[in-house]
Design an enzyme around this catalytic site. Structure first.
Site, PDB file in Angstrom:
ATOM      1  N   ASP A 234      40.106  32.971  34.237  1.00 19.43           N
ATOM      2  CA  ASP A 234      40.907  32.711  35.426  1.00 19.43           C
ATOM      3  C   ASP A 234      40.661  31.272  35.876  1.00 19.43           C
ATOM      4  O   ASP A 234      39.540  30.897  36.224  1.00 19.43           O
ATOM      5  CB  ASP A 234      40.464  33.697  36.514  1.00 19.43           C
ATOM      6  CG  ASP A 234      41.517  33.938  37.565  1.00 19.43           C
ATOM      7  OD1 ASP A 234      42.297  33.009  37.849  1.00 19.43           O
ATOM      8  OD2 ASP A 234      41.543  35.058  38.113  1.00 19.43           O
TER       9      ASP A 234
ATOM     10  N   ASP B 297      45.666  30.592  38.385  1.00 19.05           N
ATOM     11  CA  ASP B 297      45.744  31.025  39.778  1.00 19.05           C
ATOM     12  C   ASP B 297      46.836  30.253  40.540  1.00 19.05           C
ATOM     13  O   ASP B 297      46.917  29.022  40.408  1.00 19.05           O
ATOM     14  CB  ASP B 297      44.378  30.755  40.424  1.00 19.05           C
ATOM     15  CG  ASP B 297      44.233  31.360  41.798  1.00 19.05           C
ATOM     16  OD1 ASP B 297      44.402  32.579  41.922  1.00 19.05           O
ATOM     17  OD2 ASP B 297      43.936  30.606  42.746  1.00 19.05           O
TER      18      ASP B 297
ATOM     19  N   GLU C  17      50.021  33.049  37.814  1.00 20.51           N
ATOM     20  CA  GLU C  17      50.230  33.779  39.066  1.00 20.51           C
ATOM     21  C   GLU C  17      51.235  32.987  39.895  1.00 20.51           C
ATOM     22  O   GLU C  17      50.975  31.851  40.270  1.00 20.51           O
ATOM     23  CB  GLU C  17      48.929  33.947  39.838  1.00 20.51           C
ATOM     24  CG  GLU C  17      49.140  34.841  41.050  1.00 20.51           C
ATOM     25  CD  GLU C  17      48.077  34.704  42.122  1.00 20.51           C
ATOM     26  OE1 GLU C  17      47.909  35.642  42.907  1.00 20.51           O
ATOM     27  OE2 GLU C  17      47.407  33.655  42.198  1.00 20.51           O
TER      28      GLU C  17
ATOM     29  N   HIS D 149      43.093  42.404  42.130  1.00 24.87           N
ATOM     30  CA  HIS D 149      42.048  42.277  43.151  1.00 24.87           C
ATOM     31  C   HIS D 149      42.585  41.841  44.507  1.00 24.87           C
ATOM     32  O   HIS D 149      41.821  41.697  45.447  1.00 24.87           O
ATOM     33  CB  HIS D 149      41.012  41.273  42.657  1.00 24.87           C
ATOM     34  CG  HIS D 149      41.623  39.912  42.478  1.00 24.87           C
ATOM     35  ND1 HIS D 149      42.545  39.635  41.484  1.00 24.87           N
ATOM     36  CD2 HIS D 149      41.495  38.769  43.178  1.00 24.87           C
ATOM     37  CE1 HIS D 149      42.955  38.392  41.599  1.00 24.87           C
ATOM     38  NE2 HIS D 149      42.327  37.837  42.619  1.00 24.87           N
ATOM     39  N   ASP D 150      43.889  41.577  44.599  1.00 30.51           N
ATOM     40  CA  ASP D 150      44.496  41.190  45.881  1.00 30.51           C
ATOM     41  C   ASP D 150      45.368  42.301  46.457  1.00 30.51           C
ATOM     42  O   ASP D 150      45.922  42.138  47.539  1.00 30.51           O
ATOM     43  CB  ASP D 150      45.389  39.948  45.702  1.00 30.51           C
ATOM     44  CG  ASP D 150      44.608  38.715  45.272  1.00 30.51           C
ATOM     45  OD1 ASP D 150      43.439  38.575  45.672  1.00 30.51           O
ATOM     46  OD2 ASP D 150      45.181  37.894  44.525  1.00 30.51           O
TER      47      ASP D 150
END
Ligand code: GLC
Ligand code: CA
Length: 550
Positions: free
Chosen positions: A96, A197, A248, A322-323
């Site tokens: 990431d 990200d 993302e 995870h969000d």
């Protein structure tokens, strides 16, 4: 070429995955220890959220040192061991990369603050509009204004996220070269993929006040975004045809995603978009309680499925990360139909056109924890909004109700490995409380039960490998206006797949009008086969995957 269309990615949030030294934090050795579990599930890639040196204000999305492992997670040797052990099992690692911003502890920002002009230009500085008035009215994604005043320079720096996460200035060629160096470094460590990200925020446009929104239209999918991604691709991972990348994309447009994820491979392999996960928001406002809009969910997923295919671009398909809150709590049921709904939701995603992502614990049907006290929360965004909601006049109880539904911590509770203390995650004090239902929702119990959510997910992963139609088939939406049914058809050569789901905990009928003769049921969450007459009588949260070959 790496066939990411036949692949499934398993996402690990290392802090909450598995702790091997009893300090209450998951670690890299913990990932190595559980590789056989991931192998059993059948995933091809592991995406790990950041484990680089970081003050952990945003759990590692605030990178202090891109070249070293945070000691909380282990050492470079631990990483190398993990990479070697993963490779032995045919599992590839996807790291990431957080390049929209750094931590304010990063040496670049420290040098900037010290007045070094070279590094000051690594970030975005502007004069205020007047004493105490920031350069624009943009809001930080974590709450409050997006600019931070630094007295020494009488200037503000931009932080689209936390004040400790200053945005990098990608218009500076030296920044882009530093980014490329980091990417090449991790490529040389043998990783085979990257997740970038919030990568569509790196190219900022005009710095103007936004009187219609929170500022995002000025920096999202910005003026040089395609140029910067193409450059990064050409100069780094694009040289390795095996490499898989996912961007993302925050509040993006489909038109931009056609280019980000075009099969010509000039930018990225695929994209995460989030429109389908805003169906329980009010517009862009997530800190509200509204029931989710099923019709909207279908319309969005269907239009992305069709649009991306028509434009030869590839989706990442997912419910969880995870969000996001846990999907079974969000669109399924935590009660009587917990298992049925978890299986149904998994089916909807895994049979779509795109590469499916499974977020740790999703394959067990893990739920939101239902925290009732702010001391149980860890996430900076949740804590900020808990305060902001009350400043806006909500009662504490109402603020809690919203957090229980929308907080990012809903998915960050420790992985539930067994029914013992702390769900088998740690022998120490876990950094965040383990969800109470670990007594029965846990890996050990589910591995032993052929009918579990885990084994169902394992079969879903295998479907993609066994049937080309799942990986390569065309997509066609069905039952588009049915109030309870989520259905679609995939076709590839002589192969045909029908995926039929009841999204609700009550029975329903769907008169499909389809000729269903000769379909065989590959997978489902109830007994029974395919109706011969095209009339589907579906039980609560029923799902079925039907297959026919001409
Ligand atoms: C992404 C990450 C999120 C992080 C943010 C800022 O949205 O997924 O966890 O807080 O970017 O880096
Ligand atoms: Ca540990």
């Amino acid at each position: 070429m790496a066939d990411f269309r036949k692949s499934v990615v398993y996402q690990i949030y290392p802090k909450s995955f598995y702790d091997t030294n009893g300090d209450g934090l998951g670690d890299l050795k913990g990932v190595t220890a559980k590789l056989d579990y991931i192998k059993e599930l059948g995933a091809d890639y592991i995406w790990m959220t950041p484990f680089f040196v970081s003050p952990q204000k945003d759990n590692g999305y605030d990178v202090e040192d891109y070249y070293n492992i945070d000691p909380r997670y282990g050492t470079m040797e631990d990483f190398e061991e993990l990479a070697a052990e993963a490779s032995k099992r045919g599992i590839k690692l996807m790291l990431d990369m957080v390049f929209n911003h750094t931590s304010d502890r990063n040496q670049w920002f420290q040098k900037a603050l010290a007045g070094d002009e070279k590094y000051k230009n690594f970030y975005i500085w502007k004069k205020g509009k007047g004493p105490g008035v920031p350069p624009t009215n943009w809001e930080s994604k974590f709450g409050g204004n997006a600019w931070q005043y630094v007295e020494k320079f009488d200037e503000y720096y931009l932080h689209l996220f936390d004040v400790s996460q200053p945005d990098l200035n990608w218009d500076n060629e030296e920044v882009r070269e530093e980014v490329r160096k980091v990417v090449r470094f991790w490529m040389s460590k043998g990783v085979k993929g990257f997740r970038f990200d919030v990568v569509n925020l790196i190219s900022k446009g005009d710095f103007e006040d936004d009187f219609e929104g929170d500022g995002r239209r000025f920096y999202t999918d910005g003026p040089n975004i395609h140029k910067y991604l193409q450059e990064l691709n050409r100069e780094t991972f694009g040289t390795d045809a095996e490499f898989v990348t996912v961007g993302e994309m925050s509040s993006t447009s489909m038109e931009n995603c056609y280019r980000y994820a075009s099969e010509d491979g000039k930018e990225l392999s695929m994209v995460f978009s989030f429109h389908h996960l805003k169906v329980d928001f009010m517009g862009n406002e997530k800190w509200v309680l509204v029931p989710y809009d099923f019709q909207k969910l279908k319309d969005i997923l269907f239009s992305w499925q069709k649009g991306m295919a028509e434009h030869h671009a590839w989706n990442a398909v997912f419910w969880c990360n995870h969000d996001q809150p846990r999907v079974v709590s969000r669109f399924g049921s935590e009660g009587k139909y917990w298992k049925e709904s978890a299986k149904m939701l998994g089916t909807v995603i895994h049979c779509l056109r795109g590469t499916p992502y499974i977020y740790q614990g999703e394959e067990l049907g893990m739920t939101n924890p239902g925290f009732t006290d702010i001391s149980q929360y860890r996430d900076v965004e949740s804590k900020n909004h808990f305060r902001i909601l009350q400043e806006k006049g909500l009662t504490e109880q109402d603020a809690y109700r919203i957090l229980q539904v929308h907080s990012r911590d809903n998915s960050r509770t420790p992985m539930q490995w067994d029914g013992g203390a702390n769900g088998g995650f740690t022998t120490g004090e876990p950094w965040m409380e383990v969800t109470k239902n670990s007594s029965y929702i846990n890996a050990q119990a589910e591995l032993a039960d052929e009918d579990s959510v885990f084994h169902y997910y394992r079969k879903l992963v295998q479907l993609r490998k066994d049937y080309d139609v799942v990986a390569y088939g065309d997509f066609e939406a069905l039952a588009e206006r049915h109030p309870q049914v989520f259905a679609y058809r995939r076709t590839y050569g002589g192969e045909e797949l029908l995926v039929v789901n009841n999204f609700y905990g009550r029975e329903t009928v769907w008169e499909s009008g389809l000729d269903t003769a000769g379909f065989e049921k590959l997978l489902g969450n109830y007994e029974g086969g395919c109706p011969a007459d095209g009339k589907f009588e579906l039980r609560p949260f029923e799902t079925m995957v039907l297959y026919r070959k001409k």
